[in-house]
Design an enzyme around this catalytic site. Structure first.
Site, PDB file in Angstrom:
ATOM      1  N   GLU A 229      74.068  40.123  82.928  1.00  0.00           N
ATOM      2  CA  GLU A 229      74.395  39.707  84.298  1.00  0.00           C
ATOM      3  C   GLU A 229      73.562  40.601  85.215  1.00  0.00           C
ATOM      4  O   GLU A 229      73.898  41.774  85.404  1.00  0.00           O
ATOM      5  CB  GLU A 229      75.878  39.943  84.579  1.00  0.00           C
ATOM      6  CG  GLU A 229      76.811  39.164  83.686  1.00  0.00           C
ATOM      7  CD  GLU A 229      77.006  37.733  84.144  1.00  0.00           C
ATOM      8  OE1 GLU A 229      76.544  37.401  85.256  1.00  0.00           O
ATOM      9  OE2 GLU A 229      77.593  36.954  83.402  1.00  0.00           O
ATOM     10  N   CYS A 263      75.959  41.474  93.764  1.00  0.00           N
ATOM     11  CA  CYS A 263      74.867  40.712  93.148  1.00  0.00           C
ATOM     12  C   CYS A 263      74.749  39.335  93.786  1.00  0.00           C
ATOM     13  O   CYS A 263      73.657  38.814  93.935  1.00  0.00           O
ATOM     14  CB  CYS A 263      75.079  40.604  91.651  1.00  0.00           C
ATOM     15  SG  CYS A 263      76.707  39.987  91.213  1.00  0.00           S
TER      16      CYS A 263
HETATM   17  P1  NAP Z   1      71.372  49.741  86.553  1.00  0.00           P
HETATM   18  O1  NAP Z   1      70.572  50.880  86.996  1.00  0.00           O
HETATM   19  O2  NAP Z   1      70.770  48.792  85.569  1.00  0.00           O
HETATM   20  O3  NAP Z   1      72.748  50.324  86.005  1.00  0.00           O
HETATM   21  C1  NAP Z   1      73.733  49.496  85.441  1.00  0.00           C
HETATM   22  C2  NAP Z   1      74.267  50.170  84.185  1.00  0.00           C
HETATM   23  O4  NAP Z   1      73.237  50.213  83.206  1.00  0.00           O
HETATM   24  C3  NAP Z   1      74.681  51.614  84.396  1.00  0.00           C
HETATM   25  O5  NAP Z   1      75.770  51.899  83.558  1.00  0.00           O
HETATM   26  C4  NAP Z   1      73.450  52.381  83.939  1.00  0.00           C
HETATM   27  O6  NAP Z   1      73.736  53.708  83.561  1.00  0.00           O
HETATM   28  C5  NAP Z   1      73.041  51.540  82.755  1.00  0.00           C
HETATM   29  N1  NAP Z   1      71.657  51.661  82.337  1.00  0.00           N
HETATM   30  C6  NAP Z   1      70.545  51.498  83.093  1.00  0.00           C
HETATM   31  N2  NAP Z   1      69.430  51.648  82.324  1.00  0.00           N
HETATM   32  C7  NAP Z   1      69.869  51.895  81.061  1.00  0.00           C
HETATM   33  C8  NAP Z   1      69.208  52.135  79.830  1.00  0.00           C
HETATM   34  N3  NAP Z   1      67.871  52.130  79.738  1.00  0.00           N
HETATM   35  N4  NAP Z   1      69.954  52.372  78.738  1.00  0.00           N
HETATM   36  C9  NAP Z   1      71.301  52.389  78.824  1.00  0.00           C
HETATM   37  N5  NAP Z   1      71.987  52.153  79.955  1.00  0.00           N
HETATM   38  C10 NAP Z   1      71.279  51.908  81.074  1.00  0.00           C
HETATM   39  O7  NAP Z   1      71.847  48.830  87.760  1.00  0.00           O
HETATM   40  P2  NAP Z   1      72.202  49.294  89.225  1.00  0.00           P
HETATM   41  O8  NAP Z   1      70.948  49.152  89.992  1.00  0.00           O
HETATM   42  O9  NAP Z   1      72.926  50.549  89.294  1.00  0.00           O
HETATM   43  O10 NAP Z   1      73.221  48.128  89.578  1.00  0.00           O
HETATM   44  C11 NAP Z   1      73.023  47.221  90.552  1.00  0.00           C
HETATM   45  C12 NAP Z   1      72.414  45.948  89.960  1.00  0.00           C
HETATM   46  O11 NAP Z   1      73.429  45.245  89.240  1.00  0.00           O
HETATM   47  C13 NAP Z   1      71.959  45.019  91.041  1.00  0.00           C
HETATM   48  O12 NAP Z   1      70.719  44.478  90.707  1.00  0.00           O
HETATM   49  C14 NAP Z   1      73.014  43.928  91.028  1.00  0.00           C
HETATM   50  O13 NAP Z   1      72.575  42.704  91.529  1.00  0.00           O
HETATM   51  C15 NAP Z   1      73.382  43.880  89.584  1.00  0.00           C
HETATM   52  N6  NAP Z   1      74.702  43.263  89.391  1.00  0.00           N
HETATM   53  C16 NAP Z   1      74.764  42.057  88.773  1.00  0.00           C
HETATM   54  C17 NAP Z   1      75.994  41.412  88.615  1.00  0.00           C
HETATM   55  C18 NAP Z   1      76.105  40.079  87.927  1.00  0.00           C
HETATM   56  O14 NAP Z   1      77.205  39.699  87.558  1.00  0.00           O
HETATM   57  N7  NAP Z   1      75.023  39.353  87.743  1.00  0.00           N
HETATM   58  C19 NAP Z   1      77.141  42.040  89.081  1.00  0.00           C
HETATM   59  C20 NAP Z   1      77.043  43.275  89.703  1.00  0.00           C
HETATM   60  C21 NAP Z   1      75.800  43.888  89.849  1.00  0.00           C
HETATM   61  P3  NAP Z   1      73.400  54.960  84.538  1.00  0.00           P
HETATM   62  O15 NAP Z   1      74.276  54.819  85.724  1.00  0.00           O
HETATM   63  O16 NAP Z   1      73.739  56.130  83.681  1.00  0.00           O
HETATM   64  O17 NAP Z   1      71.945  54.867  84.863  1.00  0.00           O
END
Ligand code: NAP
Length: 463
Positions: A229, A263
């Site tokens: 997602e 999102c």
């Molecule tokens: P993110 O950096 O990808 O973080 C999300 C989760 O993934 C966190 O727990 C992060 O841990 C982990 N993570 C990131 N890279 C990783 C890796 N290489 N290995 C293991 N874990 C990893 O996302 P964000 O930018 O904080 O979140 C916002 C994004 O989420 C936005 O783009 C938003 O649109 C999207 N979102 C989508 C939905 C949906 O349902 N489609 C809902 C809500 C949000 P750490 O915090 O430790 O880095």
């Protein structure tokens, strides 16, 4: 330590958490797997239903406690956090109530004999979740998997450890057996290790494309099912026949709810010429109503962003957009408060060569596009690498639905702000990910649709 609660309203570090170790991970895998095997043998569905209903009851009873954990972690308004807790309770109840229906064997008529599928658990699901809805995102994975008998291991975002810990304690308080749900503060390396482990049968992530690609890579390498997602750049399409009062009433929610860190918030407002001037005036008026301040205070309407980095990234994206030729017609001024606030901002003249044209801004920034007609609106909405949701406004509902069907997204809402309910599927296409959470579709995400087939010759022989 990587996992910290830093209160976005003050910037103060409230608590730090030590990382879990490889031995902790092994312990969680062993307990989760043993429980999966036990559930496969003993079923224990009635116990899980009762526990999931109790999770819902506890959420409602202790709503303030859970809501405050989220506010301290990522700064959302207390009222928004309370709404989130209530929604989580509804999701828990929904799956506990619906599981019997979802587990009914499904017949597959064939002239070759008798065939049906049963839905069964597959094993541990590893969930990686983001900070923007610290409880709701976890519940979307926990409830359907727990009820079918898939244990969950959670790696939550490093800036919401308080919420992660609270969710873990909630499951324990509801009597969920050890191994059913485990939050671990893990490094990325240990996440990859966990996904590679044969006891883990599925991996899911809600978050960025970068995070999603890395989880999908680990899952793909190890032949595990995954569901993603990811982000969105959702269109809010205003057709010629839109009721502009109705449109106006939804603008604040559409872009400023959760400080714009949703999102499926409307990030691109696509308005036909006829309504453009009125729309821009209304958007300015609605954005001007935002009151930044203490997220715990009931008269605050705009929360700080979740972290200093989030604020820096949003301001940088605005700057780059303006450098590339966008015009700022409202906002982009400093907010004179210590927290991570960004003033609601409206940008226009974002052309195809602008860095913002195909970029998700995760904050209170709306881009408005003027289009000649509906065909141009649809083409612009589809000119995106994302495909999560969108909203369409028009008085002819059937026509608005037909416009919705032409948009390459996973979800279209008609004359309404973005919506999520336990019984409605949630998810996207293109770079917004794959798979669906919530509803019956979310229940099926990590189940084994197990075919039981008896050929007609066999039936005849055994009559
Ligand atoms: P993110 O950096 O990808 O973080 C999300 C989760 O993934 C966190 O727990 C992060 O841990 C982990 N993570 C990131 N890279 C990783 C890796 N290489 N290995 C293991 N874990 C990893 O996302 P964000 O930018 O904080 O979140 C916002 C994004 O989420 C936005 O783009 C938003 O649109 C999207 N979102 C989508 C939905 C949906 O349902 N489609 C809902 C809500 C949000 P750490 O915090 O430790 O880095």
């Amino acid at each position: 330590m990587a996992y910290k609660t830093i209160y976005p309203y003050t910037g103060e570090v409230l608590k730090e958490y030590a990382n879990h170790t490889e031995a902790d991970l092994e312990d969680a895998l062993a307990k989760g797997h043993a429980l999966y095997k036990k559930w496969r043998k003993e079923n224990a569905l009635e116990e899980r239903k009762a526990q999931l209903h109790l999770v819902a009851d506890l959420l409602r009873r202790d709503c303030d406690k859970y809501a405050k954990a989220m506010v301290y972690d990522m700064g959302k308004l207390l009222d928004e956090a309370k709404f989130e807790v209530g929604l989580c309770a509804d999701i828990a109840d929904y799956y506990a109530d619906k599981v019997d229906e979802f587990l009914k064997p499904e017949p597959f008529p064939t002239p070759a004999g008798e065939a049906y599928c049963v839905r069964q658990a597959t094993g541990i699901v590893f969930a990686v979740e983001p900070w923007n809805f610290p409880f709701y995102q976890v519940m979307r994975v926990f409830a359907p998997n727990f009820i079918v008998g898939n244990p969950i291991i959670l790696k939550h975002a490093s800036n919401c450890p308080g919420s992660a810990e609270a969710f873990d304690n909630l499951c324990r308080e509801a009597g969920c057996e050890e191994g059913a749900f485990k939050n671990l503060f893990l490094s990325y390396d240990l996440v990859s290790k966990a996904i590679a482990d044969p006891r883990v049968q599925g991996a899911c992530l809600t978050g960025s494309e970068r995070g999603g690609a890395s989880i999908a890579e680990a899952a793909g390498k190890n032949l595990k099912k995954s569901s993603l997602e990811l982000g969105g750049n959702d269109a809010f399409i205003v057709l010629d026949d839109a009721d502009m009062d109705e449109v106006k009433s939804l603008l604040f929610f559409a872009r400023l709810y959760n400080a714009g860190q949703v999102c499926v918030s409307s990030k691109r407002f696509i308005v036909t010429e006829k309504n453009y001037d009125r729309f821009v005036a209304d958007l300015k008026e609605e954005f001007a109503k935002a009151k930044c301040g203490d997220p715990m205070a009931s008269d605050t309407t705009l929360a700080p962003l979740s972290s200093a980095v989030a604020k820096r990234d949003v301001l940088q994206a605005i700057k780059e957009a303006i450098d590339d030729g966008a015009q700022c017609i409202y906002g982009n001024e400093l907010v004179d408060l210590p927290g991570f606030f960004v003033m609601p901002t409206i940008l226009v003249n974002v052309t195809k060569d602008n860095s913002l044209y195909n970029r998700e801004i995760f904050g209170p920034v709306g881009v408005v596009y003027k289009v000649k007609d509906e065909a141009e609106a649809i083409a612009l909405a589809n000119d995106s690498s994302y495909g999560l949701g969108n909203t369409i406004f028009g008085s002819d509902l059937q026509h608005a639905r037909e416009v919705g069907e032409q948009i390459e997204t996973g979800m279209s809402c008609i004359n309404a702000g973005f919506t999520t309910l336990p019984e409605l599927p949630f998810g996207g296409v293109k770079n917004s990910g794959y798979g669906r959470e919530l509803s019956r579709l979310g229940f099926n995400a990590f189940v084994n649709e197990h075919l039981i087939f008896t050929p007609k010759e066999t039936i005849a022989r055994h009559k």
